[in-house]
Design an enzyme around this catalytic site. Structure first.
Site, short mmCIF file in Angstrom:
data_model
loop_
_atom_site.label_atom_id
_atom_site.label_comp_id
_atom_site.label_asym_id
_atom_site.label_seq_id
_atom_site.Cartn_x
_atom_site.Cartn_y
_atom_site.Cartn_z
N GLU A 227 35.88 44.32 39.97
CA GLU A 227 37.46 43.52 40.00
C GLU A 227 37.54 44.30 41.16
O GLU A 227 38.53 45.19 41.51
CB GLU A 227 38.15 43.26 39.35
CG GLU A 227 38.01 42.64 38.14
CD GLU A 227 37.81 40.89 38.66
OE1 GLU A 227 37.53 40.55 39.64
OE2 GLU A 227 37.08 40.53 36.81
N CYS A 261 45.09 41.39 45.77
CA CYS A 261 44.09 41.05 46.70
C CYS A 261 43.74 39.45 47.01
O CYS A 261 42.74 39.26 47.53
CB CYS A 261 43.30 41.36 45.35
SG CYS A 261 43.43 40.30 43.28
P1 NAD Z 1 41.14 52.44 44.99
O1 NAD Z 1 40.15 52.24 44.94
O2 NAD Z 1 41.26 53.53 46.02
O3 NAD Z 1 42.01 52.80 43.62
C1 NAD Z 1 41.82 52.29 42.83
C2 NAD Z 1 41.82 53.05 41.15
O4 NAD Z 1 40.36 54.26 41.32
C3 NAD Z 1 42.76 54.28 40.99
O5 NAD Z 1 43.62 54.05 40.10
C4 NAD Z 1 42.03 55.43 41.78
O6 NAD Z 1 43.00 56.59 41.64
C5 NAD Z 1 41.15 55.56 41.31
N1 NAD Z 1 39.79 56.76 42.13
C6 NAD Z 1 39.50 56.83 43.13
N2 NAD Z 1 38.46 56.94 43.40
C7 NAD Z 1 37.81 56.93 41.76
C8 NAD Z 1 36.42 57.57 41.74
N3 NAD Z 1 35.66 58.01 42.48
N4 NAD Z 1 36.01 57.54 40.41
C9 NAD Z 1 36.83 57.19 40.17
N5 NAD Z 1 37.87 56.61 39.70
C10 NAD Z 1 38.51 56.35 40.90
O7 NAD Z 1 42.49 51.05 44.79
P2 NAD Z 1 43.57 51.11 45.56
O8 NAD Z 1 44.30 51.12 46.60
O9 NAD Z 1 44.23 51.35 44.13
O10 NAD Z 1 44.11 49.93 45.03
C11 NAD Z 1 43.89 48.24 46.23
C12 NAD Z 1 42.55 48.03 45.91
O11 NAD Z 1 42.25 46.83 45.06
C13 NAD Z 1 42.29 46.90 47.28
O12 NAD Z 1 40.66 46.52 47.80
C14 NAD Z 1 42.84 45.25 46.54
O13 NAD Z 1 41.80 44.24 46.95
C15 NAD Z 1 41.97 45.58 44.86
N6 NAD Z 1 42.60 44.70 43.82
C16 NAD Z 1 41.59 43.95 43.78
C17 NAD Z 1 42.43 43.18 42.59
C18 NAD Z 1 40.51 42.26 41.82
O14 NAD Z 1 41.30 41.50 40.72
N7 NAD Z 1 39.66 41.89 42.67
C19 NAD Z 1 43.21 43.16 41.68
C20 NAD Z 1 44.06 44.31 42.52
C21 NAD Z 1 43.54 44.61 43.35
#
Ligand code: NAD
Length: 471
Positions: A227, A261
């Site tokens: 997501e 999001c």
């Molecule tokens: P991010 O991708 O930077 O991080 C999300 C999570 O992934 C964190 O817990 C982080 O520690 C972990 N992570 C980072 N690198 C990783 C790796 N290589 N392997 C495994 N885990 C890893 O996202 P963010 O900045 O925390 O959140 C914002 C983003 O989330 C925005 O793009 C937003 O649109 C999206 N989002 C989507 C939804 C949806 O339902 N589609 C909902 C909320 C947020």
């Protein structure tokens, strides 16, 4: 890891990070307990969830207070904790209705064979979640996965981790649950260790991280429910109710400081109503109050420093390329917190980052269109396809336009309805995500693999049937 407080800018919390070895050990412990958990009836699992519901309710105040520090939002923190109670209740009711493997039946293609169908949950599901709604997005997939009989290893974002201390207390109060649900603390390294050890991944986060996780899951041959981000468009048709459209679009763009999001991030308005629309929404945007005093106001600071930089970069890029700022327009440091007032931009186009890259901040860039074809072309000119909005007094016309937008959910005469409606199944389009919907019944059913028991009731076919000379 030192953690920044979004209201003060101080690094006032220390996160004790799980090493990859600790993550591996936790998965091992869950695996042992999950075997018995899977054998429980769905009603037994519901009764454990109900115990968690009551311990969660007991710690609800503490969890909401910690979340309020993580996010600098008091009201939304309460909405998040209340939302979790709603999800626990809703899935406790719905999951037993949905758990319905078909009864044994004869095969239509091989009539002497009886088919027995079993639903087998994934053993351990890894849930990796972002910082914008730290509690809700940590548990939205966790709750149905547990009810399906999976164990869950949950790694919330390292940017907003304080709430885990309260959440963990609520889990520890229910030992049967604590055996199959464990938390992991840390950032990318801990996340990678989760991906390397579990049997399926539910990931909510950005597109770049989602792609890395999708590739890592493909390498391990495990499913990845992704997501990801969005750049949601709104199309405001000529006959739209301007009060409805401006209220909904403003709320959707700047609610939760645009850090959702499904925030609307680009607005296309029919040329005949464009100027009036801009005038009204700018007036309303100027009236939004900031919560610089935490006891009042409507919109909080930006949670994540790096996101604040990106928002300022998008504003600067747009202005350099000819955009006009009608209000807001600057990320400001107030007492250590990073704030951006609602920002209305006009004279924007798709050469500007603000119209094509995810913003995740309270910006309202507006373009005018002359034909519906043009509006649709711009709405679909995106790598994202999460959700969108259409505004019109003509319901059929709105549905016709909505049907042509390449996105998983379209709100009509409102914005971001997916943050309220959990029972409508939807799949993200393009780079906004992939695999089974977390919303609707699929949110539970996707955690099962279907296993067929094929029972021969006649004598099995013999090699004599393969004799070539009888052909
Ligand atoms: P991010 O991708 O930077 O991080 C999300 C999570 O992934 C964190 O817990 C982080 O520690 C972990 N992570 C980072 N690198 C990783 C790796 N290589 N392997 C495994 N885990 C890893 O996202 P963010 O900045 O925390 O959140 C914002 C983003 O989330 C925005 O793009 C937003 O649109 C999206 N989002 C989507 C939804 C949806 O339902 N589609 C909902 C909320 C947020």
């Amino acid at each position: 890891m030192k953690v920044r407080n979004p209201r003060t800018g101080q690094y006032d919390y220390e996160l004790l990070v799980d090493t990859p070895k600790m993550v591996e050990n936790k998965v091992g412990e869950i695996r042992v307990a999950q075997k018995a958990w899977q054998k429980c009836t769905i009603e037994e699992r519901v009764s454990v969830l109900q115990k968690w519901l009551s311990s969660f309710t007991q710690f609800q105040g503490e969890i909401a207070e910690l979340l309020a520090i993580d996010t600098a939002r008091k009201r939304i923190a309460k909405v998040e904790t209340g939302g979790i109670i709603g999800l626990m209740q809703a899935w406790s009711y719905r999951a037993p209705q949905l758990y319905n493997p078909p009864a044994e039946r004869p095969s239509a293609s091989a009539t002497t064979v009886q088919i027995g169908q079993q639903w087998v949950p994934y053993g351990v599901v890894g849930v990796i979640s972002p910082w914008n709604f730290p509690l809700l997005l940590a548990l939205i997939d966790t709750i149905p996965a547990l009810l399906a009989g999976c164990g869950v290893l949950l790694k919330p974002s390292e940017v907003t981790p304080r709430f885990m201390d309260g959440l963990e207390k609520s889990i520890a109060a229910v030992p049967e649950l604590a055996a199959v649900l464990k938390l992991v603390r840390g950032g990318a390294e801990a996340g990678k260790a989760v991906v390397n050890n579990v049997d399926a991944i539910c990931f909510t986060g950005s597109v770049p991280t989602g792609k890395k996780i999708g590739a890592a899951c493909a390498e391990r041959f495990i499913p990845a429910f992704l997501e990801l981000g969005g750049k949601d468009p709104a199309i405001v048709l000529e006959d739209a109710d301007l009060e409805v459209a401006t209220d909904a679009i403003l709320r959707s763009c700047v609610g939760a400081t645009g850090q959702a999001c499904q925030s609307l991030e680009r607005i296309y308005v029919h040329e005949n109503i464009h100027d009036l629309f801009v005038e009204i929404i700018t007036q309303k945007a100027k009236a939004v109050t900031l919560t610089t005093n935490p006891e009042k106001g409507q919109m909080g600071p930006l949670i994540f420093e790096k996101q604040a930089e990106k928002i300022q970069e998008q504003i600067d890029d747009a202005v350099t390329k000819g955009a006009t700022i009608l209000c807001g327009g600057k990320v400001e440091n107030i007492d250590g917190g990073l704030w951006c007032a609602p920002t209305v931009l006009t004279n924007v186009n798709h050469d500007m980052e603000v119209m094509v890259d995810e913003t995740f901040g309270p910006l309202i860039p507006i373009m005018s269109f002359s034909t519906e074809e043009q509006a649709l072309e711009w709405a679909n000119d995106s790598i994202f396809g999460l959700s969108a909005s259409v505004f019109s007094k003509d319901r059929d016309k709105a549905i016709e336009i909505a049907s042509q937008i390449e996105a998983g959910a379209i709100s009509i005469n409102d914005g971001s309805l997916t943050n309220k409606v959990y029972d409508a199944e939807k799949n993200s389009f393009k780079e906004s995500g992939i695999n089974g919907s977390r919303m609707g019944d699929a949110g539970f059913l996707r955690f099962f693999r279907k296993k067929a028991l094929l029972i021969q009731t006649a004598h099995p076919e013999t090699m004599a049937n393969f004799e070539e000379k009888n052909t």
